[in-house]
Design a protein around this motif. Structure first.
Motif, PDB file in Angstrom:
ATOM      1  N   ASP A 297       7.367  -6.213  -1.218  1.00 17.50           N
ATOM      2  CA  ASP A 297       8.027  -5.427  -2.263  1.00 17.50           C
ATOM      3  C   ASP A 297       8.639  -4.176  -1.651  1.00 17.50           C
ATOM      4  OD1 ASP A 297       8.698  -3.742  -4.417  1.00 17.50           O
ATOM      5  OD2 ASP A 297       7.088  -4.516  -5.664  1.00 17.50           O
ATOM      6  N   ILE A 298       9.966  -4.107  -1.607  1.00 20.99           N
ATOM      7  CA  ILE A 298      10.652  -2.911  -1.104  1.00 20.99           C
ATOM      8  C   ILE A 298      11.547  -2.321  -2.194  1.00 20.99           C
ATOM      9  CG2 ILE A 298      10.593  -3.666   1.310  1.00 20.99           C
ATOM     10  CD1 ILE A 298      13.569  -4.444   0.991  1.00 20.99           C
ATOM     11  N   SER A 299      11.180  -2.553  -3.451  1.00 21.74           N
ATOM     12  CA  SER A 299      12.019  -2.089  -4.564  1.00 21.74           C
ATOM     13  C   SER A 299      12.170  -0.571  -4.579  1.00 21.74           C
ATOM     14  CB  SER A 299      11.435  -2.565  -5.895  1.00 21.74           C
ATOM     15  OG  SER A 299      10.092  -2.125  -6.055  1.00 21.74           O
ATOM     16  N   LEU A 300      11.136   0.161  -4.169  1.00 22.82           N
ATOM     17  CA  LEU A 300      11.205   1.627  -4.118  1.00 22.82           C
ATOM     18  C   LEU A 300      12.354   2.088  -3.244  1.00 22.82           C
ATOM     19  CD1 LEU A 300      10.072   4.575  -4.293  1.00 22.82           C
ATOM     20  CD2 LEU A 300       8.551   3.956  -2.415  1.00 22.82           C
ATOM     21  N   ILE A 301      12.434   1.539  -2.042  1.00 19.17           N
ATOM     22  CA  ILE A 301      13.476   1.949  -1.094  1.00 19.17           C
ATOM     23  C   ILE A 301      14.859   1.570  -1.616  1.00 19.17           C
ATOM     24  CG2 ILE A 301      14.316   1.630   1.269  1.00 19.17           C
ATOM     25  CD1 ILE A 301      11.389   1.035   2.053  1.00 19.17           C
ATOM     26  N   VAL A 302      14.959   0.373  -2.170  1.00 18.31           N
ATOM     27  CA  VAL A 302      16.247  -0.096  -2.685  1.00 18.31           C
ATOM     28  C   VAL A 302      16.718   0.777  -3.842  1.00 18.31           C
ATOM     29  CG1 VAL A 302      17.416  -2.004  -3.858  1.00 18.31           C
ATOM     30  CG2 VAL A 302      15.867  -2.467  -1.944  1.00 18.31           C
ATOM     31  N   GLY A 303      15.807   1.104  -4.766  1.00 17.12           N
ATOM     32  CA  GLY A 303      16.169   1.925  -5.913  1.00 17.12           C
ATOM     33  C   GLY A 303      16.712   3.289  -5.505  1.00 17.12           C
ATOM     34  N   LEU A 304      16.030   3.952  -4.580  1.00 14.00           N
ATOM     35  CA  LEU A 304      16.485   5.265  -4.122  1.00 14.00           C
ATOM     36  C   LEU A 304      17.808   5.158  -3.362  1.00 14.00           C
ATOM     37  CD1 LEU A 304      13.109   6.782  -2.874  1.00 14.00           C
ATOM     38  CD2 LEU A 304      14.401   7.484  -4.886  1.00 14.00           C
ATOM     39  N   ALA A 305      17.913   4.140  -2.516  1.00 10.94           N
ATOM     40  CA  ALA A 305      19.109   3.995  -1.686  1.00 10.94           C
ATOM     41  C   ALA A 305      20.353   3.683  -2.511  1.00 10.94           C
ATOM     42  CB  ALA A 305      18.883   2.901  -0.642  1.00 10.94           C
ATOM     43  N   VAL A 306      20.185   3.009  -3.632  1.00  7.25           N
ATOM     44  CA  VAL A 306      21.334   2.644  -4.463  1.00  7.25           C
ATOM     45  C   VAL A 306      21.688   3.756  -5.449  1.00  7.25           C
ATOM     46  CG1 VAL A 306      22.135   1.070  -6.277  1.00  7.25           C
ATOM     47  CG2 VAL A 306      20.970   0.173  -4.249  1.00  7.25           C
TER      48      VAL A 306
ATOM     49  N   MET B 135      11.018  -6.904  -6.548  1.00 10.73           N
ATOM     50  CA  MET B 135       9.713  -6.549  -7.109  1.00 10.73           C
ATOM     51  C   MET B 135       8.720  -7.700  -7.039  1.00 10.73           C
ATOM     52  SD  MET B 135      10.166  -4.276 -10.538  1.00 10.73           S
ATOM     53  CE  MET B 135      10.646  -2.560 -10.466  1.00 10.73           C
ATOM     54  N   ILE B 136       7.445  -7.311  -6.975  1.00 12.69           N
ATOM     55  CA  ILE B 136       6.346  -8.258  -7.111  1.00 12.69           C
ATOM     56  C   ILE B 136       5.395  -7.682  -8.151  1.00 12.69           C
ATOM     57  CG2 ILE B 136       4.409  -9.414  -5.987  1.00 12.69           C
ATOM     58  CD1 ILE B 136       5.897  -9.172  -3.355  1.00 12.69           C
ATOM     59  N   ILE B 137       5.292  -8.352  -9.290  1.00 12.46           N
ATOM     60  CA  ILE B 137       4.405  -7.897 -10.362  1.00 12.46           C
ATOM     61  C   ILE B 137       3.262  -8.902 -10.473  1.00 12.46           C
ATOM     62  CG2 ILE B 137       4.257  -7.164 -12.774  1.00 12.46           C
ATOM     63  CD1 ILE B 137       7.298  -6.852 -12.767  1.00 12.46           C
ATOM     64  N   GLY B 138       2.287  -8.746  -9.583  1.00 13.86           N
ATOM     65  CA  GLY B 138       1.153  -9.654  -9.554  1.00 13.86           C
ATOM     66  C   GLY B 138       1.622 -11.088  -9.364  1.00 13.86           C
ATOM     67  N   THR B 139       1.036 -11.996 -10.148  1.00 11.87           N
ATOM     68  CA  THR B 139       1.459 -13.399 -10.126  1.00 11.87           C
ATOM     69  C   THR B 139       2.453 -13.713 -11.244  1.00 11.87           C
ATOM     70  OG1 THR B 139      -0.450 -13.990 -11.497  1.00 11.87           O
ATOM     71  CG2 THR B 139      -0.718 -14.132  -9.094  1.00 11.87           C
ATOM     72  N   ALA B 140       2.683 -12.723 -12.108  1.00 11.23           N
ATOM     73  CA  ALA B 140       3.566 -12.954 -13.255  1.00 11.23           C
ATOM     74  C   ALA B 140       5.028 -13.025 -12.846  1.00 11.23           C
ATOM     75  CB  ALA B 140       3.367 -11.851 -14.290  1.00 11.23           C
ATOM     76  N   PHE B 141       5.431 -12.233 -11.834  1.00 14.97           N
ATOM     77  CA  PHE B 141       6.831 -12.210 -11.435  1.00 14.97           C
ATOM     78  C   PHE B 141       6.940 -11.835  -9.965  1.00 14.97           C
ATOM     79  CE2 PHE B 141      10.742  -9.811 -10.637  1.00 14.97           C
ATOM     80  CZ  PHE B 141      11.700 -10.747 -11.017  1.00 14.97           C
TER      81      PHE B 141
ATOM     82  N   LYS C 166      -2.822  -2.459 -11.123  1.00 16.43           N
ATOM     83  CA  LYS C 166      -1.893  -2.699 -10.013  1.00 16.43           C
ATOM     84  C   LYS C 166      -0.509  -3.079 -10.541  1.00 16.43           C
ATOM     85  CE  LYS C 166      -1.209  -5.891  -6.165  1.00 16.43           C
ATOM     86  NZ  LYS C 166      -0.251  -6.785  -6.831  1.00 16.43           N
ATOM     87  N   ASN C 167      -0.456  -3.975 -11.521  1.00 15.33           N
ATOM     88  CA  ASN C 167       0.822  -4.379 -12.104  1.00 15.33           C
ATOM     89  C   ASN C 167       1.496  -3.219 -12.827  1.00 15.33           C
ATOM     90  OD1 ASN C 167       0.387  -6.963 -11.140  1.00 15.33           O
ATOM     91  ND2 ASN C 167      -0.492  -7.695 -13.062  1.00 15.33           N
ATOM     92  N   PHE C 168       0.691  -2.384 -13.461  1.00 13.51           N
ATOM     93  CA  PHE C 168       1.219  -1.203 -14.142  1.00 13.51           C
ATOM     94  C   PHE C 168       1.909  -0.268 -13.154  1.00 13.51           C
ATOM     95  CE2 PHE C 168       0.242   3.276 -15.353  1.00 13.51           C
ATOM     96  CZ  PHE C 168       1.126   3.386 -16.411  1.00 13.51           C
ATOM     97  N   LEU C 169       1.328  -0.111 -11.951  1.00 11.61           N
ATOM     98  CA  LEU C 169       1.940   0.744 -10.938  1.00 11.61           C
ATOM     99  C   LEU C 169       3.319   0.220 -10.535  1.00 11.61           C
ATOM    100  CD1 LEU C 169      -0.998   1.642  -8.492  1.00 11.61           C
ATOM    101  CD2 LEU C 169       0.125   3.145 -10.141  1.00 11.61           C
ATOM    102  N   VAL C 170       3.446  -1.096 -10.414  1.00 15.54           N
ATOM    103  CA  VAL C 170       4.739  -1.678 -10.021  1.00 15.54           C
ATOM    104  C   VAL C 170       5.791  -1.427 -11.098  1.00 15.54           C
ATOM    105  CG1 VAL C 170       5.938  -3.812  -9.443  1.00 15.54           C
ATOM    106  CG2 VAL C 170       3.610  -3.424  -8.609  1.00 15.54           C
TER     107      VAL C 170
ATOM    108  N   THR D  11       0.839  -1.204   0.000  1.00 15.71           N
ATOM    109  CA  THR D  11       0.000   0.000   0.000  1.00 15.71           C
ATOM    110  C   THR D  11       0.871   1.251   0.000  1.00 15.71           C
ATOM    111  OG1 THR D  11      -1.717  -1.173   1.248  1.00 15.71           O
ATOM    112  CG2 THR D  11      -1.814   1.234   1.238  1.00 15.71           C
ATOM    113  N   PHE D  12       1.899   1.233   0.843  1.00 13.30           N
ATOM    114  CA  PHE D  12       2.844   2.359   0.893  1.00 13.30           C
ATOM    115  C   PHE D  12       3.440   2.608  -0.479  1.00 13.30           C
ATOM    116  CE2 PHE D  12       7.176   3.914   1.212  1.00 13.30           C
ATOM    117  CZ  PHE D  12       7.087   4.965   2.102  1.00 13.30           C
ATOM    118  N   GLY D  13       3.887   1.536  -1.154  1.00 10.47           N
ATOM    119  CA  GLY D  13       4.500   1.678  -2.469  1.00 10.47           C
ATOM    120  C   GLY D  13       3.533   2.193  -3.513  1.00 10.47           C
ATOM    121  N   ALA D  14       2.286   1.702  -3.486  1.00  7.68           N
ATOM    122  CA  ALA D  14       1.295   2.168  -4.456  1.00  7.68           C
ATOM    123  C   ALA D  14       1.016   3.651  -4.293  1.00  7.68           C
ATOM    124  CB  ALA D  14       0.004   1.361  -4.309  1.00  7.68           C
ATOM    125  N   CYS D  15       0.940   4.123  -3.045  1.00 10.04           N
ATOM    126  CA  CYS D  15       0.683   5.549  -2.785  1.00 10.04           C
ATOM    127  C   CYS D  15       1.914   6.393  -3.115  1.00 10.04           C
ATOM    128  CB  CYS D  15       0.280   5.749  -1.331  1.00 10.04           C
ATOM    129  SG  CYS D  15      -1.277   4.950  -0.892  1.00 10.04           S
TER     130      CYS D  15
END
Length: 499
Positions: free
Chosen positions: A438-447, A420-426, A356-360, A211-215
């Motif tokens: 899914d904590i990809s947002l934090i990782v991307g910014l931190a790196v 990342m978590i892209i629905g059930t596809a990945f 939802k998958n588009f947002l990810v 939810t945090f990531g979507a917002c």
């Protein structure tokens, strides 16, 4: 309607002539509070309600956890959005034109292309949800007719341009705000809250972070075009007021409709969010849906307007002599609108999952770009860019491709994939280890943020040392002269025959 700010009168009935050109000082107008109304008024819409509903319907969060994640995600993401907004008054150019200052003239095409896809994705999403909501409230209207109606309104506003969109948003600030208040009262007071409302759902780290990531991505998604709507502000308005007005406008304007969506998801947990909104506001649903749908058209006009500017930016990069004006913007906007509308008309029934998958995917593409842009603007160059070089084929001092920026961007995209978590596809391997979180947002910014900063500063130091060595090698050897008293003594000695 005419408005006069900064010594220049603007009429909303006049089609904007500028597209991606820098806005001269004598054509600047507007007030900082315009940044509040445009982001508050255009965020109160169906798509924000659907995004809020994800917290309880897709991510299974209880009311308190959903509310906390919605607030935290929006407040966090809005920081990046508002930092981009503050760039507009200083540079006076669209955001994606300014991106050439980080990625180079040709290197920026990669980012601009991604952003155009983002605009079209949001445009299609808004058309689908808006068309469905209109059809659910107006019996004789089909989903397809609602989609076409919203598309027509959006393309007209995009053609008229900047001033009309701002005026539209000011009206929707009051209209949407009032109707949102009515919807809350009607759904949770008039219809009352059922007993299971506060006991439904289970708070989990995965659900909270999703939810945090979507917002957060809701806000970060504005970053590529937020300065498009602040670039006309007079330079003296300053970056700080533009930042805070944009920050609170977009934060409050997003949190409130997302609260409504999360609440409706708890009221009717197994119902499509658009249909649930209509049922929860039965009695005033026509007013709610129509006003929110009109707000949708305003937001979609912004998506189409900025998508058009990005498309023009790519064309101008390839053909530097191309100097598009209002007519060219109208043609490009109409073409993009036709493409998006055709996609929306053929969208599948379960579009919420697709959205939802588009947002990810969007998050993964935008986070590295915003990190590079903000670090370069605020920490490396401190806002000091030569705007004229943005429009040169060779990029001027920014070059054709700035490989450090492009490389950091690609590293940022790659490093997020395992998280990342892209629905059930990945589902990334590390996301699986973290309990499907899914904590990809934090990782991307931190790196990306420190990687880009230390890379460009190290390269700058190396260039400076190399330039200093070259200058020293080219410098001619200085002749040695005796000090003035010594020369006088030597002359006097020679006069007396002393060698």
């Amino acid at each position: 309607m005419n408005e006069k700010h900064g010594g220049r009168e603007e009429s909303v009935s006049t089609i904007e002539s500028a597209t991606i050109q820098p806005i001269p000082a004598d054509q600047r107008h507007g007030r900082n509070r315009d940044m509040f109304t445009i982001w508050f008024g255009t965020n109160i819409m169906i798509l924000a309600i659907v995004t809020g509903a994800l917290s309880t319907t897709r991510f299974g969060q209880p009311a308190w956890s959903a509310a906390l994640a919605i607030i935290a995600g929006n407040l966090f993401g809005a920081i990046f959005m508002a930092l981009h907004s503050a760039q507009g008054p200083r540079l006076g150019v669209p955001q994606m034109v300014q991106t050439k200052g980080q990625f180079g003239s040709l290197g920026s095409i990669l980012i601009v292309g991604v952003v155009v896809c983002m605009y079209l994705g949001f445009f299609v999403s808004i058309l689908v949800f808006g068309g469905q909501s209109l059809a659910s409230a107006i019996p004789f209207l089909s989903d397809e007719a609602g989609i076409v109606m919203l598309a027509a309104i959006s393309v007209c506003a995009a053609i008229w341009g900047y001033t009309l969109i701002h005026a539209y948003a000011r009206i929707m600030t009051w209209a949407s705000g009032l109707v949102l208040l009515m919807a809350f009262v009607w759904a949770f007071i008039v219809h009352s809250v059922p007993a299971h409302f506060f006991s439904t759902g289970v708070a989990t780290p995965a659900g909270f972070l999703s939810t945090f990531g979507a917002c957060a991505v809701w806000q970060i998604a504005y970053a590529p075009y937020v300065s498009d709507y602040s670039r006309y502000l007079p330079t003296e308005t300053g970056a700080r007021p533009a930042f805070w007005m944009s920050y609170w406008g977009t934060s409050i304007g997003s949190v409130l409709p997302m609260f409504l969506g999360a609440g409706i998801g708890l009221l009717l947990p197994h119902t499509d969010p658009v249909v649930a909104l209509t049922r929860a506001t039965a009695g005033i649903s026509v007013v709610v849906v129509v006003v929110f749908s009109i707000g949708v058209a305003a937001t979609n006009a912004m998506n189409l307007y900025c998508g058009t500017l990005c498309t023009i930016t790519m064309a101008q990069t390839i053909v530097p002599r191309f100097n598009p004006r209002g007519r060219e913007r109208a043609l490009v906007a109409t073409g993009l609108c036709a493409l998006a509308t055709s996609i929306a008309l053929t969208a599948g029934s379960d579009f919420v999952a697709t959205y939802k998958n588009f947002l990810v995917l969007l998050l993964g593409a935008l986070v590295p770009w915003t990190a590079v842009n903000l670090v370069d603007y605020y920490l490396v160059r401190h806002g000091d860019y030569v705007v004229g070089d943005f429009y040169k084929r060779d990029g001027g001092r920014y070059g054709r491709v700035n490989w450090p920026a492009v490389s950091c961007y690609l590293v940022g995209v790659a490093v997020q994939l395992p998280f990342m978590i892209i629905g059930t596809a990945f589902i990334g391997p590390i996301a699986t280890m973290l309990g499907n979180t899914d904590i990809s947002l934090i990782v991307g910014l931190a790196v990306v943020s420190p990687l880009y900063y230390f890379t460009v500063t190290a390269l700058a130091r190396r260039r400076n040392r190399s330039a200093a060595r070259d200058a020293s090698a080219r410098r001619p050897r200085r002749r040695t002269y005796l000090p003035a008293p010594d020369r006088a003594q030597k002359v006097q000695a020679n006069n007396h025959g002393i060698n």
